[in-house]
Design a protein around this motif. Structure first.
Motif, PDB file in Angstrom:
ATOM      1  N   ASP A  64      33.048  65.018  21.809  1.00 49.20           N
ATOM      2  CA  ASP A  64      32.777  63.999  20.810  1.00 49.20           C
ATOM      3  C   ASP A  64      33.547  64.277  19.521  1.00 49.20           C
ATOM      4  O   ASP A  64      33.631  65.411  19.065  1.00 49.20           O
ATOM      5  N   GLN A 110      32.142  66.327  16.628  1.00 42.25           N
ATOM      6  CA  GLN A 110      32.157  67.793  16.683  1.00 42.25           C
ATOM      7  C   GLN A 110      33.277  68.360  15.814  1.00 42.25           C
ATOM      8  O   GLN A 110      33.075  69.285  15.035  1.00 42.25           O
ATOM      9  N   SER A 154      32.902  70.376  12.206  1.00 40.43           N
ATOM     10  CA  SER A 154      33.536  71.676  12.041  1.00 40.43           C
ATOM     11  C   SER A 154      34.497  71.665  10.853  1.00 40.43           C
ATOM     12  O   SER A 154      34.542  72.606  10.062  1.00 40.43           O
ATOM     13  N   GLN A 188      40.190  77.430  14.368  1.00 42.38           N
ATOM     14  CA  GLN A 188      38.788  77.837  14.555  1.00 42.38           C
ATOM     15  C   GLN A 188      37.987  76.727  15.214  1.00 42.38           C
ATOM     16  O   GLN A 188      37.155  76.977  16.086  1.00 42.38           O
ATOM     17  N   TYR A 227      36.222  77.714  18.657  1.00 43.34           N
ATOM     18  CA  TYR A 227      34.777  77.936  18.684  1.00 43.34           C
ATOM     19  C   TYR A 227      33.975  76.675  18.995  1.00 43.34           C
ATOM     20  O   TYR A 227      32.828  76.757  19.405  1.00 43.34           O
ATOM     21  N   VAL A 228      34.557  75.507  18.758  1.00 40.87           N
ATOM     22  CA  VAL A 228      33.785  74.274  18.916  1.00 40.87           C
ATOM     23  C   VAL A 228      34.304  73.407  20.068  1.00 40.87           C
ATOM     24  O   VAL A 228      33.544  73.057  20.972  1.00 40.87           O
ATOM     25  N   PRO A 253      35.172  75.504  23.983  1.00 39.94           N
ATOM     26  CA  PRO A 253      33.990  75.876  24.779  1.00 39.94           C
ATOM     27  C   PRO A 253      33.303  74.667  25.410  1.00 39.94           C
ATOM     28  O   PRO A 253      32.784  74.754  26.520  1.00 39.94           O
ATOM     29  N   GLN A 254      33.294  73.541  24.705  1.00 37.47           N
ATOM     30  CA  GLN A 254      32.664  72.341  25.265  1.00 37.47           C
ATOM     31  C   GLN A 254      33.561  71.679  26.302  1.00 37.47           C
ATOM     32  O   GLN A 254      33.081  71.113  27.280  1.00 37.47           O
ATOM     33  N   LYS A 286      33.486  72.898  30.201  1.00 36.92           N
ATOM     34  CA  LYS A 286      32.538  72.330  31.174  1.00 36.92           C
ATOM     35  C   LYS A 286      33.209  71.258  32.015  1.00 36.92           C
ATOM     36  O   LYS A 286      32.889  71.076  33.187  1.00 36.92           O
ATOM     37  N   THR A 313      24.545  71.746  28.233  1.00 35.82           N
ATOM     38  CA  THR A 313      23.833  71.773  26.967  1.00 35.82           C
ATOM     39  C   THR A 313      22.444  72.371  27.124  1.00 35.82           C
ATOM     40  O   THR A 313      21.613  72.228  26.269  1.00 35.82           O
ATOM     41  N   GLY A 314      22.189  72.997  28.278  1.00 35.47           N
ATOM     42  CA  GLY A 314      21.030  73.840  28.357  1.00 35.47           C
ATOM     43  C   GLY A 314      19.853  73.244  29.062  1.00 35.47           C
ATOM     44  O   GLY A 314      18.898  72.837  28.427  1.00 35.47           O
ATOM     45  N   PHE A 341      26.519  71.597  17.125  1.00 34.89           N
ATOM     46  CA  PHE A 341      27.321  72.065  18.252  1.00 34.89           C
ATOM     47  C   PHE A 341      26.382  72.301  19.443  1.00 34.89           C
ATOM     48  O   PHE A 341      25.543  73.202  19.394  1.00 34.89           O
ATOM     49  N   PRO A 342      26.487  71.493  20.499  1.00 37.17           N
ATOM     50  CA  PRO A 342      25.462  71.530  21.554  1.00 37.17           C
ATOM     51  C   PRO A 342      25.465  72.812  22.386  1.00 37.17           C
ATOM     52  O   PRO A 342      24.479  73.111  23.040  1.00 37.17           O
ATOM     53  N   HIS A 343      26.585  73.561  22.357  1.00 36.65           N
ATOM     54  CA  HIS A 343      26.667  74.767  23.183  1.00 36.65           C
ATOM     55  C   HIS A 343      26.163  75.996  22.438  1.00 36.65           C
ATOM     56  O   HIS A 343      26.276  77.112  22.932  1.00 36.65           O
ATOM     57  N   HIS A 352      17.112  70.595  22.946  1.00 36.72           N
ATOM     58  CA  HIS A 352      15.671  70.799  23.087  1.00 36.72           C
ATOM     59  C   HIS A 352      14.911  70.570  21.792  1.00 36.72           C
ATOM     60  O   HIS A 352      13.747  70.927  21.686  1.00 36.72           O
TER      61      HIS A 352
END
Lengths: 301, 255
Positions: A166, A169, A173, A182, A186-187, A190-191, A194, A270-271, B104-106, B151
């Motif tokens: 997105d 993001q 940042s 950076q 870092y932003v 990593p996304q 996936k 995203t967990g 940042f979602p991660h 969450h």
């Protein structure tokens, strides 16, 4: 008592298929052309296992080169500089638009076109002349040829990954005073991973099989090349094709298992890691799941 | 009026193609003040806010934060755009909170907060973490530090976003419709955090549709429409006794 709907056709088709398969197996086990004794003899032949190792190293080196070059091309295509962008596009156009087999033949004869590398002022007597050792080494030629082709596909995968993140993001940042580097490190990356990792796994499996085309260079120390080499002497082509296929299947099966776990790990995303109430409005997560996988790239060579 | 204003906008203009989004905007915000910008959508409020930390470039005029030109260097009568590194240096003192949170979602809430201090200011991780936990307490989320954004509720995410901006110890906070993406019952918790921030003396520019908040917290209100500031002044004047027809028409719809 309720009687569930019967499916007589399902059962009939299954029976027919099993019967045909059994017929084929029984027939194949008795047909002399398959030479099952030969298969057993060559399956663990030292020449074959060494060739399998060559195929594996070709795959690893070529994929490594393709990922590095693909990342570079992806960033070039997203560059605001129109010339840089166009060059990346041109590269993709050429390397995706021609068969990998043709490309490999070309790299095989490139040493004849450029027998020496020279450094100096163009059209003047060169200061330094270096013999072209790169393209006279057929293994290195094969790695370069495969990597250059694969980079075109990898760049599209990486680009899809970077675009899936997105815009907010990068903006957040930047607003936090992080530099472009950076922000990427870092932003964004990593996304993007996936999205990038699963199709890259597919590409590794695909590359393993594509290495058999290095015969076009011609390099014949890989799994397929050595199998053909042995069968040319023994006049038993079918058993050696079976031997090579068993090795390819072994490698692709291991890679598929590996990919299964990698995809599982990255789809965690995203967990879903912790149980908890899912948010109704999480733009970041939505962008990731809705993004194209960059997987549908069509066939090759 | 002896001190340098925190923000000075001097006839700034901005257009996207043929669309003039900002037309000669002039505004001033003193240190410790809260300015609320209200107006219909498409009036240029958010664009103006994004010019203040140079997320958008201005086409004309001068924009100063603490007397320093934002995003440009003046040579003679010409402006030269700053390099990305120099622009980033100016953003260190300006926090921003977005409509869609943009966490940042991660990363966990805590990791979101410590990123910028660690990467930009080179604060050691332990120190940044300690400060982040204090900020999480301050926004009322002391027990949510290790939760991922997915969450957390929208209101909780926005409070984490505020803590993330505060971690850089900004002198100025920009809020871009911070409650517009929230369910109605979650708006209050975010506004409460913002009120507390205003009370503590933070200079804030808030683009909002929350008239109650503007009336209660703002030192001044600017009403924007069609890329211009139609009317500006203390809340009781702008909201209570608007002079311009456009302001009256807008307020009659939202109040």
């Amino acid at each position: 008592m309720a009687v569930p709907l019967r499916h007589p056709w399902r059962i009939s088709i299954a029976v027919v298929l099993v019967f045909l398969l059994a017929l084929f197996i029984v027939d194949a086990s008795q047909r002399p052309d398959y030479g099952w004794a030969e298969v057993g003899k060559y399956l663990f032949d030292r020449r074959i296992s060494q060739a399998a190792w060559v195929t594996l190293t070709l795959t690893i080196y070529a994929m490594f080169g393709a990922i590095v070059l693909g990342l570079l091309l992806a960033i070039m295509r997203l560059s605001p500089n129109p010339v840089v962008k166009s060059i990346a596009w041109l590269y993709l156009w050429i390397f995706r638009g021609t068969p990998v087999y043709v490309q490999l033949v070309f790299w095989g004869i490139v040493a004849l076109i450029y027998p020496v590398f020279t450094i100096g002022i163009p059209f003047m007597t060169p200061w330094i002349t270096i013999p072209n050792d790169v393209f006279t080494n057929l293994f290195i030629t094969a790695v370069i040829g495969l990597a250059l082709n694969e980079a075109a596909y990898m760049s599209e995968i990486v680009r899809a990954g970077l675009l899936s993140v997105d815009e907010g993001q990068e903006e957040a940042s930047t607003a936090l005073a992080m530099s472009w580097g950076q922000t990427m490190r870092y932003v964004v990356i990593p996304q993007a991973m996936k999205i990038i990792i699963p199709p890259t796994g597919n590409e590794v499996i695909s590359m393993l099989k594509t290495t058999s085309l290095v015969a076009a260079i011609p390099l014949s120390i890989d799994l397929y090349g050595v199998s053909r080499g042995i069968s040319a002497v023994t006049f038993t082509p079918v058993p050696l094709l079976i031997v090579a296929s068993i090795w390819y299947l072994l490698f692709t099966s291991v890679l598929m298992v590996g990919q299964h776990f990698i995809e599982k790990r990255f789809s965690r995303g995203t967990g879903r890691r912790q149980a908890g109430p899912a948010s109704e409005s999480d733009p970041g997560a939505a962008a990731v799941t809705a993004a194209p996988t960059g997987n549908d790239l069509g066939g090759k060579g | 009026m002896s001190a340098t204003p925190m923000v000075t906008a001097d006839r700034i203009s901005k257009s996207f193609g043929a669309n003039n989004v900002l037309r000669s905007i002039s505004l001033e915000v003193q240190a410790g003040e809260v300015l609320c910008i209200v107006g219909p959508s498409g009036s240029g409020k958010s664009t103006f806010l994004r010019c203040i930390n140079h997320l958008e470039k201005i086409d004309a005029g001068r924009l100063f934060v603490e007397g320093q030109l934002v995003g440009y260097r003046q040579k003679g009568d010409k402006l030269h755009e700053l390099k990305p590194k120099e622009a980033a240096l100016q953003r260190r003192d300006i926090g921003m909170v977005f409509q869609r949170f943009n966490l940042f979602p991660h990363m966990t809430a805590l990791e979101n907060i410590i990123q910028a201090p660690m990467r930009v200011k080179r604060v050691p991780k332990a120190k940044a973490t300690l400060r982040a936990r204090q900020l999480m307490e301050r926004v009322g989320l002391g027990d949510k530090a290790d939760h991922y954004p997915a969450h957390l509720s929208g209101g909780q995410q926005q409070r984490v976003a505020i803590a993330r901006a505060l971690a850089m110890d900004p002198k100025l906070m920009l809020f871009d419709e911070p409650t517009s993406a929230l369910d109605p019952e979650l708006v209050g918790e975010v506004l409460d955090v913002m009120k507390e921030l205003a009370t503590s003396g933070m200079t804030m520019i808030v683009v909002t549709h929350e008239m109650g908040f503007a009336r209660e917290v703002a030192d001044s209100i600017a009403f924007m429409d069609g890329g211009v500031v139609v009317e500006a002044g203390p809340p009781r004047e702008v909201l209570g006794n608007p002079q311009q027809d456009r302001t009256k028409a807008f307020l009659s719809k939202v109040l």
